[in-house]
Scaffold this motif. Structure first.
Motif, PDB file in Angstrom:
ATOM      1  N   ALA A 608     -84.277  -5.150 -57.922  1.00  0.00           N
ATOM      2  CA  ALA A 608     -83.534  -4.094 -57.447  1.00  0.00           C
ATOM      3  C   ALA A 608     -83.048  -4.370 -56.172  1.00  0.00           C
ATOM      4  O   ALA A 608     -83.667  -5.170 -55.229  1.00  0.00           O
ATOM      5  N   ALA A 609     -82.094  -3.621 -55.822  1.00  0.00           N
ATOM      6  CA  ALA A 609     -81.408  -3.762 -54.487  1.00  0.00           C
ATOM      7  C   ALA A 609     -80.721  -2.350 -54.143  1.00  0.00           C
ATOM      8  O   ALA A 609     -80.068  -1.701 -54.996  1.00  0.00           O
ATOM      9  N   TRP A 610     -81.085  -1.905 -52.764  1.00  0.00           N
ATOM     10  CA  TRP A 610     -80.830  -0.672 -52.602  1.00  0.00           C
ATOM     11  C   TRP A 610     -79.779  -0.600 -51.142  1.00  0.00           C
ATOM     12  O   TRP A 610     -80.031  -1.497 -50.296  1.00  0.00           O
ATOM     13  N   PHE A 611     -78.933   0.394 -50.851  1.00  0.00           N
ATOM     14  CA  PHE A 611     -78.370   0.442 -49.629  1.00  0.00           C
ATOM     15  C   PHE A 611     -78.552   2.088 -49.537  1.00  0.00           C
ATOM     16  O   PHE A 611     -77.950   3.052 -50.413  1.00  0.00           O
ATOM     17  N   THR A 612     -79.458   2.771 -48.502  1.00  0.00           N
ATOM     18  CA  THR A 612     -79.478   4.093 -48.379  1.00  0.00           C
ATOM     19  C   THR A 612     -78.861   4.144 -46.902  1.00  0.00           C
ATOM     20  O   THR A 612     -79.202   3.715 -45.727  1.00  0.00           O
ATOM     21  N   GLY A 613     -77.796   5.280 -46.555  1.00  0.00           N
ATOM     22  CA  GLY A 613     -77.159   5.313 -45.462  1.00  0.00           C
ATOM     23  C   GLY A 613     -76.774   6.628 -45.467  1.00  0.00           C
ATOM     24  O   GLY A 613     -76.563   7.455 -46.453  1.00  0.00           O
ATOM     25  N   TYR A 614     -76.462   7.065 -44.094  1.00  0.00           N
ATOM     26  CA  TYR A 614     -76.196   8.630 -43.873  1.00  0.00           C
ATOM     27  C   TYR A 614     -75.111   8.578 -42.759  1.00  0.00           C
ATOM     28  O   TYR A 614     -75.293   7.817 -41.780  1.00  0.00           O
ATOM     29  N   THR A 615     -74.128   9.463 -42.567  1.00  0.00           N
ATOM     30  CA  THR A 615     -73.384   9.703 -41.482  1.00  0.00           C
ATOM     31  C   THR A 615     -73.640  11.380 -41.385  1.00  0.00           C
ATOM     32  O   THR A 615     -74.575  11.839 -41.967  1.00  0.00           O
TER      33      THR A 615
END
Length: 766
Positions: A608-615
């Motif tokens: 599994a591979a994730w990117f969790t980001g926010y502005t």
């Protein structure tokens, strides 16, 4: 002297006539105190009289109720199914669903052993009772009082009456009417006719009403071709259709339906309807893949799936929704939804060759899911569930069978900051605190041994580096030690408070938890990071804007909750995560068009591979999963699109960047308000003042096969808060022991073949 005069004379002398007979006997005994108050009324006569009077009243009430409730002549609205309308956030119609999927069949079209399977699990006394099982009702009520589930005890006759004549509400009035009508129906109808009516009105999931529709939906056969195993499964699935559907069930749902399936067969043996030897040969039969309903093409099916799950958690049953009459408006923004779908297509699907099984085998196993949340409202504005319900019945955005990997690490940091945790040598844990970044360094202070390998077995620092630097490079050894310092139990409490769910397989006392070894889905992780962005006030992402019914309205819950961590903690975590984007593993999403914070995650074996980001405007989680299309086992993503490791900084980050750029184009973007962030006091640049020690107290060696990474990272936020940043301790970093080229994406492999990693199922991760 007359009698009156004599009597008066005697009274004046104080004399009294002696009592005689029974009176004398009574007078010879002590009289005691007179009864007073309630004791005058509490005797066996009054108690018995009250009891008998109550019984008579109950009998009279039962007779009155029986004759006052007429058996309905027309079916309820559920039996005449209506359509549901689903709308986009702007009120335009997304799709309509709910066309009746039912074909009534006679009892002779249902195999006898299939009928018996339903009787065995639902009402073993069906052919003996009078339509109501008062002992079963009492048992169900008793179990409810003891906290062992809600009241049960309904017979098959009662369930048929509820399905065909009444509604699904749980009021006492409806229950009483159900009992009375069931008694009358049992007198009027033959048992086989009641059983046929019950089997033809049940909701089985997959939009299937009745046994014939269910046989087609789950096994592609007519009801008269159902095997005992298939019938036992259908008898099991009616309790919780969406949770027990083996095509989409998670581990817990599969476990529960297996228990119920076995109970069906065991009860049949107990009833003398199934031979024990044959029973031992029967196993849970896998159903066929669900077929999407009309109007559920593309992502619509996944969006409706998410809406139904959310409504179910808030008390609206799936069967009630399937009965129709609902107008459900989602928070999904059509433009943002289109942008997310395009980003997945452009950055992932267009690069896969799902037809080349020989040369591109990994491409067949790639699954993607994503959730995007409006940071200011908590509304889910876009969601990606997969390539379509026909190919993938369960939404990848909602699945909970994969680990979140290193996207969990910010929760470890948040716990350390929130609880005021300290390092093993007593220093407060802050973004400026120093840790040993040696790969496979054993943790200190834990009863559970753990020595995780960093990605590619690289040593970071020489050997010390700051928490900010360790987060930028997702250093496993640092966070393994940090969770020991912050206490794993406290970290789990923080994770649950932020919105993660406590599922099976999440031990609260293991340092391996630091690498994200529990299960989660994209909605939960979006809620966690949205809470960081909301200065520590809980955000629970919601997809349902409103749900209106012809008979009743449902008011969705607010996405916003209480303060679960301090603002200083949340803002500090956000500031650290801006560093990951500016100078760490999240550099792929860096842009002048917006300010972003985020974290990559790559699980063990790259499954599994994730990117969790926010502005300040959006919180978006993108995840990829390796799933064998045949066995559904977890498989590696390495080799996706003919490339190497598919980590969180690859396809997930690229999808995130493409989507965010498109959605925020032309929008005046803001900056994070991080005035409360506290980066801690910078520690001197000396790397040998506090050496890393193993459990024996000796200095941990640096593996000779490992490469090293240079340390040092600029102020990630670019804004002065008046509070220290890690830059003051890293402007002149110690040169690396080797001289690799500074990475532009994922870390480069060491020049020598790394030592095989230890057999820890959680490592390595990034």
């Amino acid at each position: 002297m007359g009698r009156a005069d004599a009597r008066r004379a005697q009274q004046q002398r104080g004399g009294r006539k002696a009592p005689t007979g029974r009176a004398a006997g009574r007078a010879g005994k002590p009289t005691g105190k007179k009864r007073s108050g309630i004791r005058r009324f509490l005797n066996w006569k009054t108690i018995l009289g009250t009891f008998l009077g109550g019984i008579l009243l109950l009998i009279a009430g039962a007779f009155a109720l029986y004759f006052s409730v007429d058996e309905p002549t027309d079916p309820n609205k559920t039996a005449v199914l209506q359509s549901n309308t689903f709308k986009w956030a702007d009120g335009s119609v997304m799709t309509r669903t709910g066309k009746m999927n039912r074909e009534i069949v006679s009892i002779d079209k249902i195999p006898e052993d299939v009928r018996t399977a339903f009787i065995a699990i639902e009402n073993k006394t069906f052919y003996k009772d009078r339509g109501v099982d008062f002992v079963g009702i009492a048992r169900g009520a008793f179990n409810t009082l003891r906290g062992k589930g809600t009241a049960g005890g309904s017979t098959i006759t009662q369930q048929y009456v509820k399905n065909y004549y009444l509604t699904q509400d749980q009021s006492a009035t409806r229950k009483l009417r159900e009992m009375v009508i069931s008694l009358k129906v049992d007198q009027r109808m033959e048992k086989d006719d009641i059983l046929a009516g019950y089997l033809n009105t049940n909701f089985y999931g997959r939009n299937a009403y009745g046994i014939q529709a269910a046989a087609q939906a789950y096994y592609g056969v007519d009801s008269d071709k159902l095997t005992l195993e298939q019938g036992a499964y259908l008898a099991s699935v009616i309790q919780a259709p969406s949770q027990y559907d083996l095509a989409t069930a998670g581990p817990n749902g599969r476990r529960l339906v297996t228990i119920r399936f076995n109970a069906v067969l065991d009860n049949m043996v107990e009833m003398g309807k199934l031979d024990k030897a044959k029973r031992d040969t029967l196993h849970l039969p896998e159903p066929i893949k669900p077929k999407p309903q009309p109007g559920m093409d593309g992502q619509k099916g996944y969006l409706i799936q998410a809406a139904k799950q959310e409504l179910s958690r808030q008390g609206v049953k799936e069967a009630d929704i399937a009965a129709g009459g609902w107008t459900i408006t989602l928070n999904i923004d059509k433009k943002k939804q289109a942008a997310l779908e395009k980003a997945v297509q452009d950055e992932l699907e267009s690069k896969l060759d799902r037809k080349d099984v020989k040369d591109r085998p990994q491409d067949q196993s790639v699954q993607a899911g994503a959730t995007s949340v409006d940071a200011k409202t908590g509304n889910i504005v876009a969601m990606y569930g997969g390539v379509g319900l026909a190919e993938k019945a369960e939404s990848n955005a909602l699945r909970t069978d994969y680990q979140p990997g290193s996207t969990f690490k910010p929760i470890v940091l948040a716990t350390a900051l929130e609880t005021g945790a300290k390092t093993q040598d007593g220093r407060p844990i802050t973004p400026n605190a120093l840790y040993d970044g040696t790969s496979k360094r054993p943790v200190v202070g834990s009863d559970t041994p753990f020595a995780p390998q960093n990605q590619d077995d690289i040593n970071y620092g020489d050997p010390m580096l700051t928490v900010q630097e360790a987060t930028n490079s997702s250093v496993n050894s640092v966070y393994a030690q940090m969770i020991v310092d912050a206490k794993p139990q406290e970290v789990k409490k923080t994770a649950i408070a932020l919105g993660m769910k406590d599922r099976d397989g999440w031990p609260a006392d293991k340092p391996a938890m630091s690498l994200g070894t529990m299960s989660a889905n994209t909605v939960e992780m979006a809620g966690v990071y949205a809470t960081f962005g909301n200065h520590g006030k809980k955000v629970t992402p919601t997809i349902v804007k409103s749900a209106e019914h012809v008979d009743a309205d449902h008011k969705p819950l607010s996405p916003f909750g209480a303060q679960v961590i301090k603002r200083e903690t949340a803002d500090t975590v956000t500031k650290v995560l801006t560093g990951v984007v500016q100078d760490g593993s999240g550099k792929a999403v860096r842009s002048d068009a917006y300010q972003a914070a985020g974290k990559t995650g790559t699980t063990e074996s790259n499954v599994a591979a994730w990117f969790t980001g926010y502005t300040p405007e959006l919180v978006t989680v993108v995840a990829m999963f390796g799933e064998d299309p045949n066995s559904h086992a977890q498989v590696t993503l390495t080799g996706t699109a003919g490339k190497g490791r598919a980590g969180g900084s690859s396809f997930p980050a690229q999808i995130w960047q493409a989507y965010t750029t498109a959605v925020l184009s032309g929008v005046k973007t803001g900056e994070f308000d991080l005035s409360d962030a506290n980066m801690g006091t910078p520690v001197g640049p000396t790397r040998t003042a506090v050496p890393s020690t193993g459990p024996t107290g000796s200095v941990s060696p640096t593996p000779s096969s490992s490469g090293t990474r240079p340390t040092g990272s600029p102020d990630p936020s670019g804004s002065g808060t008046g509070k220290p940043d890690p830059t003051s301790s890293t402007k002149n970093p110690t040169p690396p022991t080797k001289n690799p080229t500074p990475p532009t994406g994922d870390p480069q492999p060491p020049t020598k073949k790394p030592t095989p990693p230890p057999l820890f199922p959680e490592a390595p991760q990034q």
